[in-house]
Design an enzyme around this catalytic site. Structure first.
Site, PDB file in Angstrom:
ATOM      1  N   HIS A 100     -77.989 -73.574 -13.564  1.00  0.00           N
ATOM      2  CA  HIS A 100     -77.882 -73.180 -14.798  1.00  0.00           C
ATOM      3  C   HIS A 100     -76.615 -72.726 -15.206  1.00  0.00           C
ATOM      4  O   HIS A 100     -76.196 -72.803 -16.511  1.00  0.00           O
ATOM      5  CB  HIS A 100     -78.661 -71.645 -15.019  1.00  0.00           C
ATOM      6  CG  HIS A 100     -80.011 -71.982 -15.148  1.00  0.00           C
ATOM      7  ND1 HIS A 100     -80.905 -72.093 -13.860  1.00  0.00           N
ATOM      8  CD2 HIS A 100     -80.922 -72.077 -16.165  1.00  0.00           C
ATOM      9  CE1 HIS A 100     -82.244 -72.335 -14.368  1.00  0.00           C
ATOM     10  NE2 HIS A 100     -82.042 -72.412 -15.538  1.00  0.00           N
ATOM     11  N   ARG A 142     -83.582 -69.522 -23.750  1.00  0.00           N
ATOM     12  CA  ARG A 142     -84.134 -68.751 -22.486  1.00  0.00           C
ATOM     13  C   ARG A 142     -83.858 -67.373 -22.535  1.00  0.00           C
ATOM     14  O   ARG A 142     -82.802 -66.755 -22.438  1.00  0.00           O
ATOM     15  CB  ARG A 142     -82.982 -69.329 -21.525  1.00  0.00           C
ATOM     16  CG  ARG A 142     -83.158 -70.739 -21.356  1.00  0.00           C
ATOM     17  CD  ARG A 142     -82.274 -71.422 -20.222  1.00  0.00           C
ATOM     18  NE  ARG A 142     -82.855 -72.560 -19.605  1.00  0.00           N
ATOM     19  CZ  ARG A 142     -82.551 -73.859 -20.176  1.00  0.00           C
ATOM     20  NH1 ARG A 142     -81.508 -74.200 -21.130  1.00  0.00           N
ATOM     21  NH2 ARG A 142     -82.858 -74.866 -19.223  1.00  0.00           N
ATOM     22  N   ARG A 159     -88.717 -68.462 -25.206  1.00  0.00           N
ATOM     23  CA  ARG A 159     -89.395 -68.617 -24.050  1.00  0.00           C
ATOM     24  C   ARG A 159     -89.596 -67.024 -23.435  1.00  0.00           C
ATOM     25  O   ARG A 159     -88.496 -66.515 -23.333  1.00  0.00           O
ATOM     26  CB  ARG A 159     -88.889 -69.402 -23.129  1.00  0.00           C
ATOM     27  CG  ARG A 159     -89.542 -69.386 -21.813  1.00  0.00           C
ATOM     28  CD  ARG A 159     -89.045 -70.513 -21.062  1.00  0.00           C
ATOM     29  NE  ARG A 159     -87.751 -70.304 -20.450  1.00  0.00           N
ATOM     30  CZ  ARG A 159     -87.049 -71.366 -19.707  1.00  0.00           C
ATOM     31  NH1 ARG A 159     -87.430 -72.230 -19.401  1.00  0.00           N
ATOM     32  NH2 ARG A 159     -85.764 -70.803 -19.039  1.00  0.00           N
ATOM     33  N   ASN A 209     -86.472 -80.354 -16.017  1.00  0.00           N
ATOM     34  CA  ASN A 209     -85.738 -79.817 -14.980  1.00  0.00           C
ATOM     35  C   ASN A 209     -86.663 -79.581 -13.623  1.00  0.00           C
ATOM     36  O   ASN A 209     -86.468 -79.971 -12.616  1.00  0.00           O
ATOM     37  CB  ASN A 209     -84.898 -78.726 -15.334  1.00  0.00           C
ATOM     38  CG  ASN A 209     -84.071 -79.070 -16.589  1.00  0.00           C
ATOM     39  OD1 ASN A 209     -83.718 -80.111 -16.782  1.00  0.00           O
ATOM     40  ND2 ASN A 209     -83.736 -77.950 -17.269  1.00  0.00           N
ATOM     41  N   ASP A 210     -87.560 -78.783 -13.948  1.00  0.00           N
ATOM     42  CA  ASP A 210     -88.621 -78.155 -12.922  1.00  0.00           C
ATOM     43  C   ASP A 210     -89.599 -79.286 -12.779  1.00  0.00           C
ATOM     44  O   ASP A 210     -90.063 -79.609 -11.551  1.00  0.00           O
ATOM     45  CB  ASP A 210     -89.290 -76.973 -13.460  1.00  0.00           C
ATOM     46  CG  ASP A 210     -88.275 -75.812 -13.204  1.00  0.00           C
ATOM     47  OD1 ASP A 210     -87.634 -75.582 -12.126  1.00  0.00           O
ATOM     48  OD2 ASP A 210     -88.354 -74.670 -14.009  1.00  0.00           O
ATOM     49  N   ARG A 256     -83.686 -78.406  -7.289  1.00  0.00           N
ATOM     50  CA  ARG A 256     -82.792 -78.807  -8.243  1.00  0.00           C
ATOM     51  C   ARG A 256     -81.406 -78.164  -7.976  1.00  0.00           C
ATOM     52  O   ARG A 256     -80.363 -78.652  -8.523  1.00  0.00           O
ATOM     53  CB  ARG A 256     -83.134 -78.386  -9.365  1.00  0.00           C
ATOM     54  CG  ARG A 256     -83.588 -77.010  -9.858  1.00  0.00           C
ATOM     55  CD  ARG A 256     -84.313 -76.494 -11.090  1.00  0.00           C
ATOM     56  NE  ARG A 256     -83.465 -76.431 -12.310  1.00  0.00           N
ATOM     57  CZ  ARG A 256     -83.986 -75.816 -13.469  1.00  0.00           C
ATOM     58  NH1 ARG A 256     -85.153 -75.786 -13.520  1.00  0.00           N
ATOM     59  NH2 ARG A 256     -83.013 -75.324 -14.451  1.00  0.00           N
TER      60      ARG A 256
HETATM   61  C1  PEP Z   1     -86.966 -76.890 -17.261  1.00  0.00           C
HETATM   62  O1  PEP Z   1     -87.499 -76.617 -16.156  1.00  0.00           O
HETATM   63  O2  PEP Z   1     -86.802 -78.163 -17.813  1.00  0.00           O
HETATM   64  C2  PEP Z   1     -86.634 -75.990 -18.395  1.00  0.00           C
HETATM   65  C3  PEP Z   1     -86.034 -76.476 -19.519  1.00  0.00           C
HETATM   66  O3  PEP Z   1     -86.504 -74.513 -17.920  1.00  0.00           O
HETATM   67  P1  PEP Z   1     -85.114 -73.800 -17.137  1.00  0.00           P
HETATM   68  O4  PEP Z   1     -84.129 -75.218 -16.997  1.00  0.00           O
HETATM   69  O5  PEP Z   1     -84.750 -72.665 -17.490  1.00  0.00           O
HETATM   70  O6  PEP Z   1     -86.014 -73.750 -15.884  1.00  0.00           O
HETATM   71 MG    MG Z   2     -87.830 -74.528 -15.948  1.00  0.00          MG
END
Ligand code: PEP
Ligand code: MG
Length: 574
Positions: A215, A322, A358, A479-480, A490
């Site tokens: 992050h 976020r 979100r 990302n997840d 990650r």
């Molecule tokens: C993701 O997982 O792609 C996402 C946008 O959420 P975050 O990166 O905050 O987990």
């Molecule tokens: Mg995510």
């Protein structure tokens, strides 16, 4: 697999050189890391160390009020320690828990407290400085003792003082490490630390650890500042306070640059400004391809302070706010009213453009002390996001009330993270209906926001046909989705060579989700970092992706690609 790094490079739109030991050239040191965002930053380097540099000596008007601040922080620290003692007692037994009892006793020690209070009273200074100085004095005193046991207490006095300092600094909303815009260099930065930095004072981030999807990296992209992670540089006087240049494109940081490097980098900075100015001419244009296909280009944000860059970069809306950063910035649960004011401000500022907020995604790497979560072996696979909301409905309902109320002031859409089943969505809709009924009963005004979900687990992608019937939109969290599909943490930089952002499994899932959304007549976007991968923009257009939500700085470069693309021609040629 060998192409993994090559492909990741495109996500961040810059070079991502291999990590290599530093090369010494005359007096200038060069360290190489992994680039998170391109651009050149030139300025003084500040080494950020946890809890240390956040303390400045400041004169206070009212010493008694400052002592009260200290006492309140101390009480809170004692509460935390009592909680830790209980937890440790349950989990690791009495002998191991005893340390937290010792810490409580030390925190109540008369000499320690008298020293802090005297300093505040006689010197008229802030509590943070008095606590930090007392910690130093007492730690030195313990360290000089003959007795082994007493010598070890030096670390404890630092520990308890740091706890009080964290509370004091958090209560102030402070955490500034520097008074002039600087390059921040750190071992690593947790999201809770990054949120406390005064963003106006940060020219660039460089961390020794940290991954491209952490992050902190995401934050650097949102702020559109050059940043490097995985940079093996020392965090000492050879770096702190020196002039530095961060070269985001090459993934390098220069310490004490020589004249030639400095002027070369200044020239690069000038060229970049020129390029940005050129992109500015695209402002106000529709995101429409040569053959007439439209796409929504939205921005990702973590804070209302990011709104200025959102507007400057001509985002069509906000595709991912976020909201957990509101929680991470606080010492306790943000109230309904506090949240309402923030959401209302975003909605009003965006003036009728869509704002997708979100619901909180606490857990995994985004830990919040006051949520008091149990230690978990695998936090990324654990109690996070919607799982917290569905098991702590009081926390969830407070946020939903604020969101529904703020919806009366603009085009807010609510998005739920980490969905894996239809059952979860049904339960969410029931809670949302309950919140609306309560607001109606209380005669409180609210709007009718769209409600969508993130597709960021393989389960959600695979049942996206069923999920599409329950919601207004999808936003794919790559990302997840990548982390869970490829079984690659990650956060773990050691796995970089196995991390393939363009893995066919991911691209197939995206395509499938978009197709299922289209069949159900809802829209689908991408808000993960892959959405900003300019090497994939045409592919996403060909898949029929309706929206890309990216860091504000990526909007105009992507608009340029959209304007220059003929989707049908691209499809025929792939
Ligand atoms: C993701 O997982 O792609 C996402 C946008 O959420 P975050 O990166 O905050 O987990
Ligand atoms: Mg995510």
């Amino acid at each position: 697999m060998s192409g993994a790094r090559e492909r990741l490079r495109n996500i961040v739109n810059m070079g991502m050189p291999q990590v290599s030991p530093f090369v010494k050239e005359t007096d200038m040191n060069i360290y190489e890391g992994k680039s998170v965002f391109n651009g050149v930053a030139i300025g003084k380097i500040r080494v950020y160390k946890k809890g240390e540099q956040q303390v400045k000596r400041v004169k206070v008007e009212d010493a008694e009020a400052e002592i009260t601040r200290f006492e309140e922080a101390k009480l809170k620290a004692l509460e935390q320690l009592a909680g830790l003692y209980e937890k440790a007692l349950r989990e690791v037994g009495e002998a191991n828990a005893a340390i937290f009892e010792v810490h409580q006793m030390m925190l109540e020690d008369d000499d320690y407290n008298d020293s802090i209070e005297n300093m505040i009273r006689t010197q008229g200074i802030n509590a943070e400085y008095a606590v930090a100085s007392t910690a130093d004095n007492f730690a030195q005193m313990f360290a000089a003792m003959d007795d082994d046991y007493m010598r070890e207490r030096a670390a404890d006095v630092r520990d308890i003082s740091e706890r009080v300092l964290t509370i004091l600094i958090g209560a102030d909303g402070g955490g500034t490490v520097t008074e002039e815009p600087s390059i921040i260099v750190a071992d690593d930065l947790a999201p809770s630390e990054t949120v406390q930095l005064d963003k106006d004072m940060v020219l660039s981030f460089v961390t020794v650890h940290g991954s491209l999807n952490s992050h902190t990296a995401i934050l650097a992209r949102t702020m559109a500042i050059p940043a490097l992670v995985g940079t093996p540089l020392p965090l000492d006087g050879t770096v702190d306070g020196r002039l530095g240049i961060v070269d985001g494109a090459e993934g390098k940081i220069y310490i004490d640059p020589d004249e030639e490097t400095l002027s070369r980098m200044k020239e690069r900075q000038r060229q970049e400004t020129e390029r940005k100015e050129l992109l500015q001419t695209l402002k106000g244009r529709d995101n429409v391809t040569l053959d007439g296909k439209k796409v929504m280009l939205y921005a990702n944000i973590g804070n209302i302070k990011d709104l200025a860059t959102v507007l400057q970069n001509d985002a069509g809306g906000i595709g991912l706010f976020r909201s957990e950063f509101i929680y991470l910035e606080k010492e306790d649960y943000p109230t309904e009213e506090e949240q309402f004011q923030i959401y209302k401000q975003v909605a009003e500022t965006m003036a009728g453009k869509r704002v997708i907020i979100r619901t909180l995604d606490i857990g995994a790497d985004k830990q919040c002390d006051y949520f008091q979560m149990e230690h978990e072996e695998n936090p990324a696979l654990g109690y996070r996001a919607i799982r917290i909301c569905l098991t702590r409905p009081e926390v969830f309902k407070t946020q939903l009330r604020a969101l529904f109320r703020a919806s009366a002031y603009g085009k807010i859409a609510i998005m739920y993270p980490m969905i894996t089943s239809v059952r979860e969505v049904k339960r969410i809709r029931e809670i949302a209906a309950l919140v609306k009924a309560e607001l109606t009963d209380q005669g409180i005004e609210f709007g009718e926001p769209e409600q969508g979900i993130m597709i960021e687990t393989p389960a959600a992608a695979l049942i996206s046909d069923e999920l599409a019937k329950e919601v207004d939109f999808f936003s794919i969290g790559t990302n997840d989705l990548t982390q869970y599909t490829l079984a690659i943490d990650r956060q773990n930089t050691k796995l970089d060579e196995f991390y393939d952002a363009h893995h066919p499994a991911i691209l197939r899932m995206i395509s499938m989700v978009v197709e299922n959304a289209q069949k159900a007549g809802i829209w689908a976007g991408i808000c993960g970092e892959l959405g900003a991968d300019q090497s994939l923009t045409r592919e996403f257009l060909a898949m029929g992706v309706d929206e890309l939500s990216v860091s504000p700085g990526s909007i105009l470069p992507i608009r340029k690609i959209v304007l220059e693309t003929n989707v049908e021609e691209y499809k025929a040629g792939r």
